[in-house]
Design a protein around this motif. Structure first.
Motif, PDB file in Angstrom:
ATOM      1  N   LEU A 287      29.067  17.807 -16.392  1.00  0.00           N
ATOM      2  CA  LEU A 287      28.542  18.479 -15.254  1.00  0.00           C
ATOM      3  C   LEU A 287      29.719  18.601 -14.433  1.00  0.00           C
ATOM      4  O   LEU A 287      29.663  19.184 -13.266  1.00  0.00           O
ATOM      5  CB  LEU A 287      27.388  17.986 -14.628  1.00  0.00           C
TER       6      LEU A 287
ATOM      7  N   PHE B 291      21.600   7.898 -11.380  1.00  0.00           N
ATOM      8  CA  PHE B 291      21.544   8.830 -12.176  1.00  0.00           C
ATOM      9  C   PHE B 291      20.260   9.778 -11.614  1.00  0.00           C
ATOM     10  O   PHE B 291      20.101  10.882 -11.606  1.00  0.00           O
ATOM     11  CB  PHE B 291      21.805   8.639 -13.640  1.00  0.00           C
ATOM     12  N   GLU B 292      19.048   8.958 -11.995  1.00  0.00           N
ATOM     13  CA  GLU B 292      17.725   9.463 -11.609  1.00  0.00           C
ATOM     14  C   GLU B 292      17.820  10.018 -10.405  1.00  0.00           C
ATOM     15  O   GLU B 292      17.125  11.035 -10.007  1.00  0.00           O
ATOM     16  CB  GLU B 292      16.469   8.487 -11.864  1.00  0.00           C
TER      17      GLU B 292
ATOM     18  N   PHE C 291      22.790  21.737 -17.114  1.00  0.00           N
ATOM     19  CA  PHE C 291      22.186  20.265 -17.159  1.00  0.00           C
ATOM     20  C   PHE C 291      21.601  19.939 -18.776  1.00  0.00           C
ATOM     21  O   PHE C 291      21.667  19.077 -19.242  1.00  0.00           O
ATOM     22  CB  PHE C 291      21.092  19.885 -16.126  1.00  0.00           C
ATOM     23  N   HIS C 292      20.688  20.999 -19.254  1.00  0.00           N
ATOM     24  CA  HIS C 292      20.166  21.030 -20.560  1.00  0.00           C
ATOM     25  C   HIS C 292      21.304  21.233 -21.373  1.00  0.00           C
ATOM     26  O   HIS C 292      21.242  20.562 -22.509  1.00  0.00           O
ATOM     27  CB  HIS C 292      19.416  22.064 -20.544  1.00  0.00           C
TER      28      HIS C 292
ATOM     29  N   GLU D 238      16.571  26.996 -12.935  1.00  0.00           N
ATOM     30  CA  GLU D 238      17.230  27.283 -11.830  1.00  0.00           C
ATOM     31  C   GLU D 238      18.806  27.347 -12.268  1.00  0.00           C
ATOM     32  O   GLU D 238      19.227  26.970 -13.292  1.00  0.00           O
ATOM     33  CB  GLU D 238      17.416  26.142 -10.934  1.00  0.00           C
ATOM     34  N   ALA D 239      19.690  27.541 -11.167  1.00  0.00           N
ATOM     35  CA  ALA D 239      21.003  27.639 -10.973  1.00  0.00           C
ATOM     36  C   ALA D 239      21.723  26.101 -11.284  1.00  0.00           C
ATOM     37  O   ALA D 239      20.929  25.153 -10.818  1.00  0.00           O
ATOM     38  CB  ALA D 239      21.610  28.208  -9.680  1.00  0.00           C
ATOM     39  N   GLY D 240      22.411  25.985 -12.228  1.00  0.00           N
ATOM     40  CA  GLY D 240      23.012  24.553 -12.435  1.00  0.00           C
ATOM     41  C   GLY D 240      21.959  23.849 -13.505  1.00  0.00           C
ATOM     42  O   GLY D 240      22.394  22.721 -14.136  1.00  0.00           O
ATOM     43  N   GLU D 241      20.635  24.221 -13.632  1.00  0.00           N
ATOM     44  CA  GLU D 241      19.807  23.323 -14.358  1.00  0.00           C
ATOM     45  C   GLU D 241      20.212  23.655 -16.016  1.00  0.00           C
ATOM     46  O   GLU D 241      20.144  22.951 -16.717  1.00  0.00           O
ATOM     47  CB  GLU D 241      18.371  23.947 -14.217  1.00  0.00           C
TER      48      GLU D 241
ATOM     49  N   SER E 140      11.725  19.830 -12.349  1.00  0.00           N
ATOM     50  CA  SER E 140      11.794  21.354 -12.444  1.00  0.00           C
ATOM     51  C   SER E 140      11.541  20.990 -14.158  1.00  0.00           C
ATOM     52  O   SER E 140      11.224  22.232 -14.812  1.00  0.00           O
ATOM     53  CB  SER E 140      12.845  21.907 -12.174  1.00  0.00           C
TER      54      SER E 140
ATOM     55  N   LYS F  28       9.888  19.535 -16.138  1.00  0.00           N
ATOM     56  CA  LYS F  28       8.438  19.297 -16.782  1.00  0.00           C
ATOM     57  C   LYS F  28       8.221  20.554 -17.489  1.00  0.00           C
ATOM     58  O   LYS F  28       7.920  21.532 -16.999  1.00  0.00           O
ATOM     59  CB  LYS F  28       7.547  18.827 -15.523  1.00  0.00           C
ATOM     60  N   ILE F  29       7.455  20.285 -18.726  1.00  0.00           N
ATOM     61  CA  ILE F  29       6.975  21.142 -19.496  1.00  0.00           C
ATOM     62  C   ILE F  29       5.422  21.235 -19.384  1.00  0.00           C
ATOM     63  O   ILE F  29       4.812  20.150 -19.831  1.00  0.00           O
ATOM     64  CB  ILE F  29       7.275  21.061 -20.870  1.00  0.00           C
TER      65      ILE F  29
ATOM     66  N   ARG G 168      11.643  19.579 -26.163  1.00  0.00           N
ATOM     67  CA  ARG G 168      13.011  18.932 -25.655  1.00  0.00           C
ATOM     68  C   ARG G 168      13.957  18.685 -26.480  1.00  0.00           C
ATOM     69  O   ARG G 168      15.233  19.030 -26.240  1.00  0.00           O
ATOM     70  CB  ARG G 168      12.697  17.630 -24.498  1.00  0.00           C
TER      71      ARG G 168
ATOM     72  N   PHE H 270      14.334   9.620 -19.271  1.00  0.00           N
ATOM     73  CA  PHE H 270      14.146  10.369 -18.180  1.00  0.00           C
ATOM     74  C   PHE H 270      13.379  11.371 -17.736  1.00  0.00           C
ATOM     75  O   PHE H 270      12.645  11.404 -16.642  1.00  0.00           O
ATOM     76  CB  PHE H 270      15.879  11.400 -18.202  1.00  0.00           C
ATOM     77  N   TYR H 271      12.429  12.085 -18.843  1.00  0.00           N
ATOM     78  CA  TYR H 271      11.676  13.038 -18.422  1.00  0.00           C
ATOM     79  C   TYR H 271      10.161  12.541 -18.362  1.00  0.00           C
ATOM     80  O   TYR H 271       9.377  12.703 -17.835  1.00  0.00           O
ATOM     81  CB  TYR H 271      11.783  14.280 -19.643  1.00  0.00           C
TER      82      TYR H 271
ATOM     83  N   TYR I  23      15.988  17.972 -11.360  1.00  0.00           N
ATOM     84  CA  TYR I  23      15.840  18.261 -12.715  1.00  0.00           C
ATOM     85  C   TYR I  23      14.689  17.728 -13.402  1.00  0.00           C
ATOM     86  O   TYR I  23      14.435  18.333 -14.227  1.00  0.00           O
ATOM     87  CB  TYR I  23      17.148  18.086 -13.315  1.00  0.00           C
ATOM     88  N   GLN I  24      14.599  16.494 -12.945  1.00  0.00           N
ATOM     89  CA  GLN I  24      13.519  15.886 -13.573  1.00  0.00           C
ATOM     90  C   GLN I  24      12.170  16.529 -13.292  1.00  0.00           C
ATOM     91  O   GLN I  24      11.327  16.681 -14.408  1.00  0.00           O
ATOM     92  CB  GLN I  24      13.417  14.383 -13.133  1.00  0.00           C
TER      93      GLN I  24
ATOM     94  N   ILE J  76      26.695  13.141 -19.722  1.00  0.00           N
ATOM     95  CA  ILE J  76      26.017  14.219 -19.010  1.00  0.00           C
ATOM     96  C   ILE J  76      27.094  14.471 -17.662  1.00  0.00           C
ATOM     97  O   ILE J  76      27.064  15.347 -17.336  1.00  0.00           O
ATOM     98  CB  ILE J  76      24.690  13.994 -18.741  1.00  0.00           C
ATOM     99  N   GLU J  77      26.973  13.319 -16.944  1.00  0.00           N
ATOM    100  CA  GLU J  77      28.054  13.470 -15.736  1.00  0.00           C
ATOM    101  C   GLU J  77      29.299  13.853 -15.778  1.00  0.00           C
ATOM    102  O   GLU J  77      29.642  15.064 -15.110  1.00  0.00           O
ATOM    103  CB  GLU J  77      28.059  12.232 -14.842  1.00  0.00           C
TER     104      GLU J  77
ATOM    105  N   LYS K 279      20.136  11.073  -8.494  1.00  0.00           N
ATOM    106  CA  LYS K 279      20.981  11.974  -8.389  1.00  0.00           C
ATOM    107  C   LYS K 279      20.475  13.527  -8.897  1.00  0.00           C
ATOM    108  O   LYS K 279      20.733  14.395  -8.249  1.00  0.00           O
ATOM    109  CB  LYS K 279      22.311  11.849  -8.940  1.00  0.00           C
ATOM    110  N   TYR K 280      19.850  13.511  -9.970  1.00  0.00           N
ATOM    111  CA  TYR K 280      19.318  14.562 -10.826  1.00  0.00           C
ATOM    112  C   TYR K 280      17.714  14.487 -10.643  1.00  0.00           C
ATOM    113  O   TYR K 280      17.159  15.061 -11.706  1.00  0.00           O
ATOM    114  CB  TYR K 280      19.834  14.529 -12.067  1.00  0.00           C
TER     115      TYR K 280
END
Lengths: 187, 128
Positions: free
Chosen positions: A184, B3-4, A130-131, A124-127, B13, B15-16, A45, A149-150, B10-11, A180-181, B6-7
């Protein structure tokens, strides 16, 4: 099968096994197998490029192998490995910046190029945007954001890894989400 | 909405997944690197030992060895448990060799009274 064997030992047991010179190679192999997935995700990441990720992951484990004998166990092994990986990522980025003469503002462009070239991830679209928003963050802020977050880490865990106070981390994460917001928002 | 929330999509998708195959490859790669590093340490150790020994030998040759070289005619020192030959040259051209055994004594080049008398009474002595 090997993954099952490595995860059946606790980190404490693996460290103790490593200190037995007859079993150190086996123990370290199990440590690598157990912690590769989490460290890979963190590094990927940050760096996006798969080859860079492999190199930094390798460097992380080599450093861990060198320092494991003196590991004081005042933090969890996973935390210690995360700390090494984070530092290696920052060092790698700074070294790449100097070596390739990439100015700070172009770091974002460099990472976006890597995102475009990344064939291992389907977006995906929009993703992708985001990245790209995440890639626009300064590296330390990006590191904190990714972990929160992840990886769903607590601020206390992130504080142990980065050596930053919980308050500073909360502020950093909050600023990152705002950036980020803003990125976007439609133009 | 946070924020979490809302998105969140993406959190998930984002994932790796790391395959077992990748873990195996990385494990082998790291083992090879560590073995390589262990292999390099031995030649370096030998090289350093060789350089250290050479440096030590040089120091001995330059500074320590000369201290053992001395002019026996001007010898005057305190030594323990050594037997030395002191060669004295005198006017007649004959050499008198005196053996001196020293144990924490100061050595003087000047002969004592007894040895002078002994020398004078020597049959081979000829008065010029």
């Amino acid at each position: 099968m090997q993954q099952q064997i490595s995860t059946s030992y606790t980190d404490k047991e693996l460290v103790d096994m490593f200190r037995d010179t007859n079993r150190s190679n086996y123990a370290f192999n199990l440590i690598v197998r157990k912690h590769t997935p989490a460290l890979y995700r963190l590094i990927k990441r940050m760096l996006i490029d798969a080859d860079d990720t492999d190199d930094v992951l390798q460097n992380t484990f080599i450093k861990a192998w060198k320092g494991l004998d003196n590991f004081r166990e005042d933090a969890a092994l996973a935390t210690w490995l995360y700390r090494i990986a984070s530092n290696e990522c920052i060092t790698f980025i700074n070294r790449k910046r100097k070596f390739l003469f990439i100015p700070i503002q172009s770091q974002e462009t460099y990472l976006n190029q890597k995102l475009e070239a990344d064939v291992h991830t389907d977006y995906e679209a929009g993703e992708k945007k985001f990245h790209q928003a995440i890639a626009s963050l300064p590296e330390k802020q990006r590191l904190v954001f990714n972990m929160k977050f992840y990886e769903d880490m607590t601020y206390e865990q992130i504080a142990e890894i980065t050596g930053t106070s919980v308050g500073a981390l909360k502020a950093s994460y909050h600023i990152a989400t705002k950036k980020i917001e803003s990125f976007l928002q439609p133009d | 909405m946070s924020f979490e929330e809302k998105y969140k999509h993406y959190q998930n998708s984002g994932k790796i997944d790391v395959s077992e195959d990748y873990v195996n490859k990385m494990s082998i790669r790291i083992s090879e690197k560590i073995a390589e590093r262990k292999g390099i340490k031995i030649p370096i150790a030998w090289s350093l030992s060789g350089v250290s020994f050479a440096g030590f030998a040089l120091v001995v040759c330059l500074f320590v060895y000369p201290k053992f070289q001395h002019d026996p005619t001007t010898y005057s020192s305190n030594t323990n448990d050594s037997i030395e030959k002191n060669i004295l040259a005198h006017d007649s051209g004959k050499l008198a060799v005196t053996h001196i055994e020293k144990k924490n004594e100061t050595i003087s080049n000047e002969p004592n009274q007894e040895s002078i008398l002994e020398y004078l009474l020597d049959e081979e002595y000829e008065e010029i």
